[in-house]
Motif scaffolding. Sequence first.
Motif, PDB file in Angstrom:
ATOM      1  N   ASN A  95       0.784  -0.983   0.075  1.00  0.00           N
ATOM      2  CA  ASN A  95      -0.023   0.018   0.069  1.00  0.00           C
ATOM      3  C   ASN A  95       0.853   1.347   0.109  1.00  0.00           C
ATOM      4  OD1 ASN A  95      -2.357  -1.478   0.067  1.00  0.00           O
ATOM      5  ND2 ASN A  95      -2.039  -1.773   2.332  1.00  0.00           N
ATOM      6  N   PRO A  98       2.284   5.997  -4.686  1.00  0.00           N
ATOM      7  CA  PRO A  98       3.257   5.806  -5.725  1.00  0.00           C
ATOM      8  C   PRO A  98       4.029   7.037  -6.288  1.00  0.00           C
ATOM      9  CG  PRO A  98       0.716   6.391  -6.081  1.00  0.00           C
ATOM     10  CD  PRO A  98       0.840   6.120  -4.673  1.00  0.00           C
ATOM     11  N   GLU A 103       2.244   4.474 -10.870  1.00  0.00           N
ATOM     12  CA  GLU A 103       1.831   2.990 -10.701  1.00  0.00           C
ATOM     13  C   GLU A 103       1.821   2.526  -9.290  1.00  0.00           C
ATOM     14  OE1 GLU A 103       0.861   0.284 -12.347  1.00  0.00           O
ATOM     15  OE2 GLU A 103       1.958   0.547 -13.900  1.00  0.00           O
ATOM     16  N   THR A 104       1.033   1.741  -8.969  1.00  0.00           N
ATOM     17  CA  THR A 104       0.558   1.185  -7.695  1.00  0.00           C
ATOM     18  C   THR A 104       1.161  -0.397  -7.702  1.00  0.00           C
ATOM     19  OG1 THR A 104      -1.639   0.364  -8.139  1.00  0.00           O
ATOM     20  CG2 THR A 104      -1.158   2.603  -7.275  1.00  0.00           C
ATOM     21  N   TRP A 105       1.364  -1.108  -6.700  1.00  0.00           N
ATOM     22  CA  TRP A 105       1.616  -2.510  -6.436  1.00  0.00           C
ATOM     23  C   TRP A 105       0.800  -3.317  -7.113  1.00  0.00           C
ATOM     24  CZ3 TRP A 105       0.429  -6.861  -4.295  1.00  0.00           C
ATOM     25  CH2 TRP A 105       1.371  -7.883  -4.132  1.00  0.00           C
ATOM     26  N   LEU A 153       7.720   2.785  -9.104  1.00  0.00           N
ATOM     27  CA  LEU A 153       7.639   1.318  -8.705  1.00  0.00           C
ATOM     28  C   LEU A 153       8.502   0.638  -9.400  1.00  0.00           C
ATOM     29  CD1 LEU A 153       5.955  -0.511  -7.260  1.00  0.00           C
ATOM     30  CD2 LEU A 153       4.799  -1.200  -9.286  1.00  0.00           C
TER      31      LEU A 153
END
Length: 491
Positions: A95, A98, A103-105, A153
């Motif tokens: 969590n 970004p 970009e998120t995990w 990321l």
Amino acid sequence: MTNEHGKSDSSIVPEKFPNNAWKRAAEGMEGRGLAKGIPLERNTPRTQSRTSALSALERVREAARKDKKQRFTALFHHVYATDQLRQAYYELKRNAAPGIDGETWRHYGENLEENLKDLSERLRRGAYRARPVRRRYIPKPDGRRRPIGVPALEDKIVQRAVVGVLNAIYETDFLGFSYGYRPRRDPHQALDALWMGIFVRKVGWVLDADIRGFFDTLNHEWLVKFIEHRLADRRIVRLIQKWLRAGVLEEGERIQTEEGTVQGGSISPLLANIYLHYVFDLWSQQWRKKQARGEVIVVRFADDFVMGFQHRQEAQQFHAELGERFAKFGLALHPDKTRLLRFGRFAAQNRKERGERKPETFNFLGFTHICGTTRGGKFIVLRQTMRKRWQAKLKEVYIELRRRMHNSVPEQGAYLRSVVAGHMRYYGVPMNSAAIGAFREKVCRLWMRVLKRRSDKHNLTWDRMKRLIARYIPEARICHPQPSERLRVTT
């Protein structure tokens, strides 16, 4: 795989704590040979074709342990290996905020294998580019704000992969009194080592030191020179230089960085440890072996370190020479946070004879260290929660409770349970029960205040509040054993 002397790599042996923990409590863990007849542990599955093979990084670690002067020329293929990148991805926080790429995990993981394959290929052919980090600020207990960098990321993934490879080398080099941001080491090991060092050794003076703006003043040129002591693989060195020069993005403006490393990236703690390993650790180790006549202990956690000396003159001499040493490498001791104080088993008696007040205290890793006595009159080091940390956390809890004011009672209770339990897990050291008990009580009072504000016609009595507290808030308890007991277990 062979080293520069033509010697073949052999199996690695696991690390083990030294048995003389009472004499070297402040020195922590050092690598040690495997006892005869004990089989090696494997971290690779047994197969028909390769039943006794160790992982590639274990062979690197063993080569680094055997030859402290060896320079590694071929490591980059470990970094862009898909397995290494995949492991790095799963080690990231799910969590986390970004970076500038947005970009998120979770989104990256929806097409993970193709994304990692593309990243691996770009790394292999030299098409990977480091992006600027997004700067954020978090409040500090003294009211100031600490700048934190949030990398993109893919930068996080590659940095974590590089850290995994370099740790195989540097964990064999780093000294035992260095505890910050290292595998299988935590703040409580540093606290235990300091406690045992002061309690067992002949410590009469303590140098409580802090480096001023360390992460902002770290010299890039010196850092690269230090890295090249061990790394001859220019591709990894260039990767690190890319991250150092990527700069930060603040309010839409890119700021180039000529020195320092941004806090928040996976690579920054390792770079900091490498820098201080050569600037401080090795030098202080030689100083106490060759120049000190009395006993000297050292405990360092990142850029915060504490030293204990038997003689005042040697403490003053080291303090002066340390300032000159740091100046050579672009560092400086913080004038307000660095001080020399009388501390130890004879401090109270000596100050009383001089008509002075009780011995001074010092702070380290969130605890105030105090010269105290047991009920039997024996010397002991008391550790209590720093008042600033205590007050800052309560203020943070109250603000969050106000934000959650109209949430259901079970939701509020679950939040406060995690807060109190986390506080106890860190600050629940022996003889600190009063401070953690007071923290729990204060949290309960804040919760009652917020619940009363939910309505002008509240009917919340203290008896009802006690039932809520008993249901949701854990009792205050000590979570950590005495340092001497924990060291006996680990050795």
